[in-house]
Design a protein around this motif. Structure first.
Motif, PDB file in Angstrom:
ATOM      1  N   ARG A   1      -8.528   3.937  -2.327  1.00 49.80           N
ATOM      2  CA  ARG A   1      -9.410   4.520  -1.317  1.00 49.80           C
ATOM      3  C   ARG A   1      -9.147   6.015  -1.241  1.00 49.80           C
ATOM      4  NH1 ARG A   1      -7.723  -0.447   0.617  1.00 49.80           N
ATOM      5  NH2 ARG A   1      -9.360  -1.845   1.406  1.00 49.80           N
ATOM      6  N   TYR A   2     -10.220   6.770  -1.320  1.00 54.17           N
ATOM      7  CA  TYR A   2     -10.103   8.220  -1.301  1.00 54.17           C
ATOM      8  C   TYR A   2     -10.625   8.782   0.019  1.00 54.17           C
ATOM      9  CZ  TYR A   2      -9.332   7.774  -6.316  1.00 54.17           C
ATOM     10  OH  TYR A   2      -8.832   7.429  -7.545  1.00 54.17           O
TER      11      TYR A   2
ATOM     12  N   THR B   1       0.835  -1.205   0.000  1.00 54.37           N
ATOM     13  CA  THR B   1       0.000   0.000   0.000  1.00 54.37           C
ATOM     14  C   THR B   1       0.866   1.250   0.000  1.00 54.37           C
ATOM     15  OG1 THR B   1      -1.776  -1.116   1.196  1.00 54.37           O
ATOM     16  CG2 THR B   1      -1.776   1.291   1.225  1.00 54.37           C
TER      17      THR B   1
ATOM     18  N   GLU C   1     -12.575  -0.547  -6.418  1.00 50.55           N
ATOM     19  CA  GLU C   1     -11.949  -1.863  -6.396  1.00 50.55           C
ATOM     20  C   GLU C   1     -11.815  -2.348  -7.840  1.00 50.55           C
ATOM     21  OE1 GLU C   1     -14.897  -3.773  -3.977  1.00 50.55           O
ATOM     22  OE2 GLU C   1     -13.648  -3.614  -2.175  1.00 50.55           O
TER      23      GLU C   1
ATOM     24  N   LYS D   1     -14.401   4.528  -2.709  1.00 48.97           N
ATOM     25  CA  LYS D   1     -13.508   3.372  -2.826  1.00 48.97           C
ATOM     26  C   LYS D   1     -13.728   2.713  -4.179  1.00 48.97           C
ATOM     27  CE  LYS D   1     -12.470  -1.103  -0.596  1.00 48.97           C
ATOM     28  NZ  LYS D   1     -12.866  -2.007   0.515  1.00 48.97           N
TER      29      LYS D   1
ATOM     30  N   SER E   1     -20.694   4.681  -2.377  1.00 48.22           N
ATOM     31  CA  SER E   1     -19.524   4.785  -1.511  1.00 48.22           C
ATOM     32  C   SER E   1     -18.390   3.895  -1.998  1.00 48.22           C
ATOM     33  CB  SER E   1     -19.877   4.395  -0.072  1.00 48.22           C
ATOM     34  OG  SER E   1     -20.314   3.038  -0.024  1.00 48.22           O
ATOM     35  N   ARG E   2     -18.711   2.945  -2.878  1.00 49.83           N
ATOM     36  CA  ARG E   2     -17.696   2.049  -3.437  1.00 49.83           C
ATOM     37  C   ARG E   2     -18.190   1.513  -4.768  1.00 49.83           C
ATOM     38  NH1 ARG E   2     -17.174  -2.971   0.506  1.00 49.83           N
ATOM     39  NH2 ARG E   2     -16.043  -3.854  -1.268  1.00 49.83           N
TER      40      ARG E   2
ATOM     41  N   PHE F   1      -5.373   9.852  -0.270  1.00 50.01           N
ATOM     42  CA  PHE F   1      -5.846   8.640  -0.954  1.00 50.01           C
ATOM     43  C   PHE F   1      -4.755   7.588  -0.860  1.00 50.01           C
ATOM     44  CE2 PHE F   1      -3.857  11.416  -4.022  1.00 50.01           C
ATOM     45  CZ  PHE F   1      -3.017  10.597  -4.750  1.00 50.01           C
TER      46      PHE F   1
ATOM     47  N   ASP G   1     -14.013  10.500  -0.451  1.00 48.60           N
ATOM     48  CA  ASP G   1     -14.587   9.473   0.419  1.00 48.60           C
ATOM     49  C   ASP G   1     -15.200   8.328  -0.383  1.00 48.60           C
ATOM     50  OD1 ASP G   1     -13.952  11.004   2.741  1.00 48.60           O
ATOM     51  OD2 ASP G   1     -15.673  12.272   2.292  1.00 48.60           O
TER      52      ASP G   1
ATOM     53  N   THR H   1      -6.840  -1.661  -5.257  1.00 45.29           N
ATOM     54  CA  THR H   1      -7.911  -0.877  -4.662  1.00 45.29           C
ATOM     55  C   THR H   1      -7.409   0.545  -4.423  1.00 45.29           C
ATOM     56  OG1 THR H   1      -8.797  -2.822  -3.547  1.00 45.29           O
ATOM     57  CG2 THR H   1      -9.471  -0.668  -2.698  1.00 45.29           C
TER      58      THR H   1
END
Length: 915
Positions: free
Chosen positions: A527-528, A472, A592, A590, A563-564, A489, A588, A525
């Motif tokens: 993520r923000y 990550t 994938e 995500k 949200s994702r 992020f 906010d 992935t």
């Protein structure tokens, strides 16, 4: 050409350097390898290597003086007792070569029995090739090679006369260039110290620095003047020549040190690292180098000899300090690793590891070997940075090595690059701070969290954490340049669990070849958190060797309530969204991404005329069809189609690709009618274009291969995806140059904007007007509204002088075709057409186009009101009355109408026929 190939070493552009002895080169190794571990050599152990001197003078030197000095320079190499080379003046060239006639000697089409030593007496040839005052003193290398015997057939050298005002300088330059002539590469041992390097791993001067007068290696890529002593081969130069052309028993009298250069994970084999061995007792006189992978022909992960080095010609029984050293500058065909994946360091024996606390970069374990022996497994492992914040700075990039292998877009990687500007890339770093679709698709394979001009040097952190199952990288509160806002992020790569998926997708089309792109890749992935940037680019790209360059952006977040989201990636070479103004909606959120897959060239097998893919014209292979030259040196593609006598046939490989193509057109009997290497997209990757008048109705073929496979046998030296467009046109070529216009009468009355038109102006800048021509090249919306009535399929600053504009007239229609027309000062081609129908309907059709700025649409002009822009790609049919337009802004804009059509006043045509 009977197994003969032109040396890629001679044909790549010579790299300019300060006071340069310019030839692209492999450091410490051969210029050209025939096979992995087998360099090209002059035959018979280098006995009687021929050369043919020019008939003219060389600057201040007469022809007799220059020819004699050539013999003296070759004699410097011939005087080495450890090498078997001898040299033969095979007679003068048939002419005095100068600016008027040098072409056949620089770029002969076939072996001519001459190995030219060209005396550029006035320097005009060098000024033409490199520009006035370039500092290039000469270039040389093998010219024609025989891959069946791995021998050099002919060589070539050009020498810049005005630089030879001193006999010592002239001799130095000649000796260096004639080293290249024998297939010696540039070396980096002592010369870099003159430029400010340390005598050991930076920042350590392992050995006290002494005067280097007379100690700079002959094959160093920079020239420091007569005091450097470069006309006398040094230990490094002698070792390589003696390996290529050893005297009897030579190998039994010298020692060798060999090993691998490994990344911090201990397994990744690193290419392009200079390795130096210095005799502890004589560190500057007895010092030899090699560059990792210099004997490899394929630099991909796992290929033979990748990451390996061998330092030969050493003193038996002597103790050597061995260390890795980053190359500052110079031209090299084995790409130097810059920056290195860790600090420079000395080989430290059993203490070698990625842990700097036990493997001190400044401490060495001496290495020695006996006569005829090799100290093998002298492996150097780069020290790893510990997990946590990275000192990456503004626009910085850093290579890191996860504990697990990475498979991305069917390619294998053992490292990744963390780029300060918000992305991870593979195979190479990316310091670019100006995000663009073109850069995303044409650059290295990339995962972009938020590619933008971010500035970690002004605040926030970029940090990484790693385990055996995940890797990550997190950007935390990093501002935009110079110090605006904050952006948070992270990008996480996950270990693949199903390694045997690699056997699911493969290139079965290459008979007996198990090289493939298949298999699923590592999931990733993004993520923000909070994002302050309103612009930027997010998504992924498989990079310039796999994308078509015509992929279109898509919305990553389809609803504010999301949200994702899981992004399907299989079969997709790129998924991305570019943000402008204030439309960045990833806060906010995500994303994938499924593991990317490989890509198959479904048109294979089409590597012979008999197996050619049958297509219907007009034909474009991209972006829907994945067409590829792979593997390197073993593929060529053919396309079969019908054409009529008198038609204009245009075939081109178009932008978006990194592969250096060659294309040819064959008649039905298989006779090559025309071929082209670099006429298309000059300077943008070696793409190719040809245009001919079809001589007779019948079957024809287009062949696509890579340079220098002019025989279309599949023996090219490049690989990757390409996009080919093949069209035939009927009609009249219009005499349009830059900013020109031509008036055409219409064979029918054409109703447009309330008036019946009987003639039309075709403007070279991609539009048609009525009542008046318009040469304007600076398209703007106010000019669109105020100007004459206009139909603009692609109004831009185009240059039809380097393309074709064709008028195809029928009794009830007029079609204007713009074929391979570039933008001014760009040369990326554009293909588009506009059809006017007798009843007033209009159809615009785009094939391969660049992503440049433009205005597309229609207007009544004359001060029309501005209705605002329309997204043309979302409509099937639009009204032919009033003003409808879309403006695309920026050199690399978001133009998305390629391989599409728009109708005004009639039904939309349903795409293009392929079969």
């Amino acid at each position: 050409m009977n197994g003969t190939t032109r040396s890629i070493v001679r044909l790549v552009a010579a790299l300019l350097t300060f006071a340069a002895l310019a030839s692209p080169a492999r450091a410490g190794g051969p210029l050209a390898n025939c096979q992995a571990g087998v360099p090209y050599r002059w035959p018979s152990g280098g006995t009687n290597i021929p050369y043919n001197p020019d008939q003219g003078g060389l600057g201040p030197l007469t022809n007799a003086q220059a020819t004699a000095l050539v013999g003296t320079a070759f004699g410097q190499w011939g005087a080495l007792p450890t090498a078997s080379t001898t040299y033969l003046d095979a007679g003068p060239l048939p002419v005095d070569v100068d600016i008027t006639n040098f072409g056949p000697y620089l770029s002969p089409t076939a072996p001519d029995g001459l190995s030219a030593i060209v005396f550029d007496d006035t320097g005009e040839i060098f000024d033409f090739l490199f520009g006035p005052g370039s500092g290039v003193l000469g270039f040389a290398g093998p010219e024609w090679l025989d891959p069946t015997t791995c021998t050099i057939q002919e060589g070539v050298s050009f020498l810049n006369g005005p630089s030879f005002d001193d006999l010592t300088v002239a001799l130095d330059v000649m000796v260096h260039e004639f080293g290249h002539y024998q297939n010696l590469a540039h070396t980096v041992v002592n010369g870099q110290i003159v430029l400010g390097d340390n005598s050991g791993p930076t920042p350590n001067d392992t050995f006290p620095i002494v005067s280097l007068v007379g100690k700079v290696e002959t094959m160093y890529p920079f020239y420091f003047g007569p005091a450097a002593g470069m006309s006398t081969p040094h230990a490094d130069d002698i070792a390589m020549l003696s390996f290529l052309y050893p005297s009897p028993g030579y190998a039994a009298t010298r020692a060798t040190i060999s090993g691998k250069i490994l990344g911090p994970n201990g397994t990744a084999r690193i290419t392009g690292v200079n390795v130096i061995a210095r005799n502890v007792a004589s560190p500057y006189d007895d010092a030899v180098s090699a560059i990792s992978s210099d004997f490899a022909t394929d630099l991909s992960v796992g290929a033979p000899l990748v990451g390996t080095y061998a330092i030969r010609g050493l003193t038996p029984g002597a103790s050597y300090a061995v260390f890795v050293d980053e190359i500052f500058a110079g031209g090299f065909s084995t790409p130097p690793k810059t920056p290195l994946p860790g600090p420079e360091e000395l080989y430290n024996g059993s203490s070698e590891s990625a842990d700097a606390s036990t493997d001190d970069p400044a401490v060495f374990t001496p290495v020695s070997a006996g006569a005829g022996q090799t100290a093998a497994d002298t492996d150097i492992i780069f020290n790893a940075p510990p997990p946590g914040p990275l000192d990456i700075g503004d626009d910085g990039t850093m290579e890191l090595f996860p504990a697990f292998p990475i498979r991305f877009c069917g390619q294998d990687f053992d490292s990744l690059w963390v780029n300060a500007n918000g992305s991870l890339s593979f195979g190479d770093g990316s310091a670019s701070f100006s995000e663009s679709i073109q850069g995303h698709l044409g650059g290295p394979p990339r995962i972009a969290g938020l590619w933008d001009d971010l500035n970690p040097a002004a605040g926030g952190t970029v940090a990484f954490e790693a385990s055996r199952r995940a890797f990550t990288v997190t950007w935390t509160d990093v501002p935009e340049y110079p110090a605006a806002g904050a952006n948070t992020f992270s990008i996480t790569l996950s270990r693949r669990d199903h390694d045997d998926d690699d056997h699911d997708d493969h290139h079965g089309h290459h008979d007996g070849d198990d090289d493939h792109h298949g298999g699923s890749g590592n999931e990733f992935t993004v993520r923000y958190g909070a994002l302050g940037a309103t612009d930027g680019l997010a998504g992924y790209s498989c990079g310039g060797r796999i994308t078509s360059g015509f992929e279109k952006e898509t919305s990553l977040r389809t609803s504010p309530a999301q949200s994702r989201r899981t992004i399907e990636t299989r079969g997709k070479t790129a998924v991305f969204e570019i943000f402008t103004a204030a439309d960045n909606d990833l806060d906010d959120f995500k994303l994938e991404y499924e593991g990317t897959s490989g890509f198959d060239d479904d048109l294979e097998p089409n590597d012979t005329l008999a197996r050619a893919t049958r297509v219907r014209l007009p034909y474009n292979s991209g972006p829907e069809t994945f067409t590829e030259i792979r593997p390197l040196g073993h593929d060529v593609d053919f396309y079969r189609f019908s054409a009529k006598a008198g038609e204009i046939l245009v075939a081109e490989t178009v932008p978006g690709n990194q592969v250096d193509t060659v294309i040819g057109v064959f008649d039905g009997a298989g006779t090559l009618l025309a071929a082209d290497d670099d006429s298309g997209a000059f300077g943008l990757g070696g793409l190719s274009r040809l245009a001919i008048i079809v001589p007779a109705t019948g079957t024809y073929y287009i062949g696509v291969t890579t340079f220098p496979d002019f025989g279309f046998t599949g023996a090219g030296q490049d690989f990757g995806r390409y996009v080919v467009t093949i069209n035939t046109y009927n009609g009249t070529i219009l005499p349009l140059f830059d900013d020109d216009a031509v008036s055409l009468p219409l064979a029918f009355s054409f109703p447009f904007q309330g008036q019946n038109r009987t003639s039309v102006f075709v403007n070279g800048n991609g539009n048609l007007t009525f009542g008046a021509a318009d040469p304007d090249f600076s398209e703007t919306v106010p000019e669109l509204l105020a100007g004459p009535p206009r139909i603009a399929p692609l109004w831009d600053d185009l240059f039809p002088g380097d393309g074709l504009v064709i008028a195809e007239e029928k009794h009830d229609s007029l079609t204007i075709h713009f074929a391979t027309v570039p933008e001014f000062f760009d040369l990326r081609p554009n293909y588009f057409s506009v059809e006017l129908k007798k009843g007033g309907a209009i159809r615009m059709d785009w094939q391969a186009t660049s992503r440049g700025d433009a205005i597309v649409g229609i207007t009544q002009g004359g001060g029309a009101a501005d209705p605002g822009p329309t997204n043309l790609s979302r409509f099937d049919t639009l009204s032919p009355v009033g003003t409808t337009y879309q403006q695309f802004v920026g050199f690399f804009s978001d133009f998305d109408l390629f391989f599409d059509d728009v109708a005004f006043g009639m039904g939309r045509h349903g795409g293009h026929d392929h079969d």
